[in-house]
Each structure stands twice: as C-alpha cells, then as structure tokens.
Motif scaffolding. Structure first.
Motif: not given
Length: 661
Positions: A189-196, A261-265, A275-278
């Motif tokens: 979870f820590s490594v693979l989740t896109p860096n926000n 509002l700036k979620p997942s910046r 690359e951005h996860k939606v």
C-alpha cells in the motif's frame, strides 16, 4: 479442558517456552505445554497427539535444539497433517533441517533472535490473537481489513478494519502467513499507492532546467493532454503544453467542485507527464492544472470516469453458512473484493467478503441468518459498489436427537442433522449461557455422531449445534444430567506408607480417579492417586507423614470431588538390626522387621547429618527384610536409617562405628 495453542519446544528451551506460555495465557489464550498439561497416568505420546489435534494453533519455539529434535519434528508433522496453524518462533539464528524446512517452508517466521524478549512476545501474542480471532461477527461490519477468506490472500489494506468475534473453536486452517500478509499488505500500500504530495516518477522524461515558479500566467496559457474518459479506479496519463514550473501541480476533482478544493494533488516536478489514479466513483470530473505561485487554475480538461465492465455469476439462493463459488469479470484492481451485504447498507459495510486477487472464481461464505442480500463487486478502496446482484439466503435444517437422562461427567454420542459447514460444532451449556460459553464442545463431521463430555454437576442443560462462522445457535435439545452413585470402602485409620486396597463404586468416566489428599484441599490437590477402570478395586499407598487425610472419588471432567472419606494415618514403627561396628568399604548386613514398600530405603549417614541430608550408601527395601550396604570409605561414627521415601521421614535408626580394620 479445551486449549487454543500447542507449545512445541525442546526441553532445553523450557525457560523461553514457559515465557511464551505465560505471555499468551495473560491474554486469555489457553495453552497446552508438556509436561505441565500431561495428566497423571496418561501416556506421553497419547497426550501429545490428543493435544495437537484439539488445538487451533501450534507455536514452535525454534532453536538449534528443537531443530534437531525428533519429538518436535513429529509434533510439527502431526500439526501439518491436521491442518493446524503453525507459527515458528525463532529464538536462535539457525537454518532449519531439510525435514523441518519441508514442513515450515511456506510459513511466516516470527524472529526473536535479538534480546528484546518482551517486544517479541507482544508480536507473537498479537499474531496468535489475530489467528484465533479470525472468524467474523454476525453483525454487519465496516469494510474489510487484511484477512484471508476462501483461500484468498488480500494484497492491500482497505480503509476500515472489521471486528471479529473471538472463537472458542479450533478451526483447523493452515493459516501460516497471517502476520506476513499484514506486513506485505502495508508495504504494498505504501509503495504502490501514487504519490499524492508531489513526488517525481523516475520512469518519465525529465526537464532538468525547469524553474520552480513562473509569474504572469493566466488560464489558457497551458494546454492539457489526456484521454476524454477512463475507467473508475484506473490511472490516467496527463501531459501538457506551455511554460510550466516545477512546483506547479495537477488535481483531478468532480466537475462541480469548488476551485479551491485540491484532493490528490501531484506536483509535476521535472517530469513531462504524470500518472494520476482517478476516483472509484463514476461521473463527470475535471483535470485542473494549478499555478504554484498564485495557487490559481491555468488549465482545465474534462474527464469522464466510467464504471468498469463487470459481471457476476452466482447462485440465486443458498443455505445459510454455506460457501458459494462466484464467477466474475472485472478489472481486479489492487484490493478489489466481493461482498455480501444487506441491500440498504452503504458501500463500506458487509456481512461477509472475499478478496479476488487470485482470479475468478472466488468462494464466499453466505451469512448465518436467512434473508435477502446483495452480492457486490466493491472497489479496493471500499468506496464504490461497481456491480450488484441479488442473492437469497435460506434457513438451514438442523436438529439434535434428544438424549435420555445421563450420568454427570460421562461422554455421550449425540446424533444430529445439519450442514456440517466448516467450523460447525456442538456444545453442552446452560440455557442462560451465550453461544460463546460452554462446558465442552466438539467439531462436527458430516455423517458422524459427535462425542461430547457432559458437565460434572447435575441439572438441566442444552446440547447446541453452533455455526462455526458467527457462533449462531442453529439448534438445541435439553438433556438432564444426574449425579452417579459413589462409594469407597476404606479403613478409618492406617499406618504411614501402608498399601491400601480399596473397593469403590462409581461410573469410572474417562479420567475419574481416587486420591488421598490433605483435608480442606481442593479436588485437584492430592498426595497420591489412581485412575479408575471398569473393575471396582484400586490400590493406594498411604501418606508417609502421620496426620488426618481424606480418600476421594474425583471426577475427570472438572476435578469435582464426588465422594470423600476421612482416614487417620499414624507413624510407622520399624526396627533395624545391624552390627555395631563395620570395616571401611566392606559390606554391612542390615535387617528390618516388616517388608519394605515401594520407594522406601535404608541408608548410611554421618551421625550428625540432617534427616534430609546426603547418604553415603543406600539400598531400596521394596518387598525385602534384609540387604547389604557398603560401609563408608572413611572411619567414624555413622547412623543407619530406614527412610520413608521421597518425604525422607526417618522410621528407624541404628548407630554403627566404621573402623579401618
């Protein structure tokens, strides 16, 4: 007594094994460890086999000694054969033998090689508690945590953690990687989740001379390049044209969201694209490019997030507590799972769930309660239900054949009918006790009557059929338990050390025994005992010390005293006959009046030695009235003593002088 954990260890590691046992038992985890829990008179091998097969978890205290122990190897092999969870607890840095590696190669090892023993014990306690608490409660819970269900190994930690009900059962599942799953899930979870928070993606092309900030830009100066649509939960590639700064950033947000509002910046850094996860929620969204200097939007692009193409194929109905196979088609994103929920419940709640990481089909267990439910395909973040299909749960047909009145403490075969789902079991309990409370229990096997141990006290009880999933009582039948007729024929007084021949009457249930104990003690306290068999006679040796005692008939079910009779023990009068003098290191003939009993002996002691002191020479007196003792090697005054046995009570004395010639 029922146990949760079998402690397998080498006798040379007893100190650590005892610490492990104490730590687990402080957490109310019932442990079986040899030799403590081997009952008097039981065979060593038989007791160990019975204990292993009745426990849910085996903790192996792994060291160089246990690694080479044939006994430990046999215990591990037995546990694996019976699908018992095996948790190796490594206390020394040694490699397992080939045989040991064969059985433990697929398990997760807990290392306790470093000296922080308390920390290691806490880790072990948490791991074992997690295994024992694995069955889920009957209530609808929040979204799944890291668990295995129907053989699935979860690969991500969803957003909320369900609570599982503690289980009195010993589910024989070889769940040897529970702790490892948690660690790997957290790491992935820590490594693979896109860096926000703006981290760079090293796989993208880099612009090395990009300034951190730019000024005098307005909306329209930047053009965003990205697909018009993307599936929910997927990753979208976003690039741009125009002058940009390293601290500029991109957000993806619902189209109607306020600009602030700036979620997942994600900062663009020196990259040419990101690359951005939606979101997992389908709908109309907007990709927004922010000027870092002014925190204003200078580019926008519409993005439609669509529902993934998903289908579920499953039975329209099934029996409560049974497992069904679900064939599915879907994106199988990290952490996606199937869930069974009530139709009105929100996305993060469920009755049961199963991760789908291993592919279609996936097994999932139906609830214990009949009713109408939904089978759902849920996104890995637990926020979106991507597909549903109705499923109906029918009540199970369960019954227990009523027994005639039974004798307390007896073992009886109970006939029943039911599904025999994984973990289902029978219990004996009072009608006021909860499903998790019982006097005894036994897992059920399809097509077989089940043997149950009855309580040792008279009364009206219930025999219950309980679901192994959520501890639901599916059927019960009353049983009357009556006290047996008990008597012991024994003398009112005897001499210390005398072998008593007793006649008794009683049921001779498994584990019942007759004992001699001090007055005012509990049933499990005794000085000597004898297990009872079908005959009506037993022999017990009277205590060695004079005093007031009781002879008891004790129930093997719970050490209840069913009968007791007082007996007075008087001191033994014995006399010794031997020469007044002896020659050093030469044989010395000693005689006494009565035939000796087992454990009694005569010895030569220094004249002033304490009664429990060390002897110079000794000989057992069992069934004898004479023996030879070897005189001490040094001349002097000595004392010949007739000793009672392990209590070292002196029953007779005789002085002897040892000379050189």
């Amino acid at each position: 007594m029922a146990y949760d954990v079998f402690i397998s260890h080498s006798s040379k590691d007893k100190t650590i094994a005892d610490a492990v046992t104490a730590s687990l038992e402080q957490a109310k985890i019932r442990c079986w460890i040899a030799p403590r829990d081997i009952r008097p008179g039981d065979s060593w091998g038989g007791a160990i086999v019975e204990a292993i097969e009745s426990c849910r978890v085996m903790v192996v205290v792994f060291s160089a000694q246990s690694n080479s122990s044939k006994q430990v190897m046999r215990e591990v092999e037995r546990a694996v054969q019976h699908d018992i969870v095996v948790v190796p607890y490594r206390i020394e840095d040694v490699q397992p033998t080939r045989d040991m590696e064969y059985f433990l190669s697929s398990t997760h090892w807990l290392d306790a090689v470093s000296p922080e023993l308390d920390a290691h014990l806490q880790e072990l306690k948490a791991t074992v508690s997690s295994i024992l608490g694995n069955p889920k409660s009957a209530e609808i819970k929040s979204s799944p945590t890291l668990k295995s269900n129907a053989g699935q190994q979860p690969n991500v930690k969803p957003s909320a953690k369900p609570t599982g009900s503690p289980s009195p059962s010993k589910l024989p599942i070889l769940l040897t990687g529970l702790a490892l799953v948690f660690v790997l899930g957290f790491i992935s979870f820590s490594v693979l989740t896109p860096n926000n928070d703006g981290g760079d993606d090293p796989t993208q092309s880099v612009v090395s001379d990009r300034p951190e900030k730019l000024s005098a830009r307005s909306e329209g100066d930047i053009k965003l390049l990205a697909p018009d649509s993307v599936q929910a939960g997927a990753t979208v590639s976003v690039s741009w044209k125009g002058d940009v700064a390293a601290k500029d950033y991109i957000v993806i947000t619902p189209s109607d969201a306020a600009d602030h509002l700036k979620p997942s910046r994600k900062s663009i850094g020196t990259l040419s694209s990101i690359e951005h996860k939606v979101s997992s929620h389908p709908g109309k969204y907007q990709i927004r490019f922010f000027d870092a200097a002014k925190n204003t939007i200078i580019a926008r692009k519409p993005l439609t997030i669509t529902t993934p193409s998903i289908s579920l194929e499953a039975p329209a109905k099934g029996k409560a507590g049974s497992s069904i196979s679900v064939a599915w088609v879907g994106p199988n994103k990290r952490g996606d799972y199937l869930a069974i929920s009530t139709p009105e419940s929100p996305s993060k709640t469920y009755v049961n769930y199963a991760y789908i990481a291993k592919g279609s089909p996936t097994n999932i267990r139906l609830p214990d309660t009949e009713g109408k439910y939904e089978l759902r395909y849920v996104s890995g973040d637990g926020k979106s239900i991507w597909f549903t299909t109705p499923i109906e749960v029918d009540a199970v047909d369960v019954s227990i054949t009523k027994l005639e009145p039974q004798v307390a403490g007896a073992e009886v075969l109970v006939s029943w009918s039911g599904p025999a789902n994984k973990g289902d079991y029978l219990t004996v309990a009072e009608d006021t006790q909860s499903p998790k409370e019982y006097f005894s229990y036994r897992y059920v096997k399809a097509g077989e009557a089940t043997k149950l141990r009855l309580p040792a006290k008279a009364g009206i009880y219930q025999i219950r059929y309980i679901s192994g999933q959520n501890k639901t009582i599916w059927a019960n039948a009353p049983v009357e338990i009556q006290m047996p007729t008990i008597s012991i024929t024994a003398p009112k007084a005897t001499i210390a050390g005398t072998l008593l021949k007793l006649k008794w009457e009683g049921p001779a249930n498994r584990g019942d025994y007759i004992s001699i104990a001090e007055s005012e003690t509990q049933g499990k306290s005794y000085l000597t005992y004898r297990y009872l068999k079908a005959n009506t006679q037993a022999e017990l040796k009277a205590p060695q010390a004079p005093g007031e005692y009781v002879i008891r008939y004790v129930s093997g079910a719970d050490n209840s005293v069913w009968y007791e009779s007082p007996i007075s023990v008087t001191g033994r009068s014995e006399s010794l006959s031997a020469p007044d003098t002896a020659i050093v290191a030469k044989p010395l003939k000693v005689s006494w009046e009565n035939k000796g009993q087992q454990g009694e002996y005569v010895g030569i002691y220094p004249k002033d030695a304490a009664d429990d002191g060390a002897y110079q020479a000794f000989a057992y007196t069992n069934n004898k009235v004479t023996t030879n003792l070897k005189a001490p090697k040094e001349a002097g005054d000595y004392e010949i003593r007739y000793m009672s046995g392990n209590k070292k009570i002196v029953w007779a004395r005789k002085l002897v002088t040892v000379t050189a010639q």
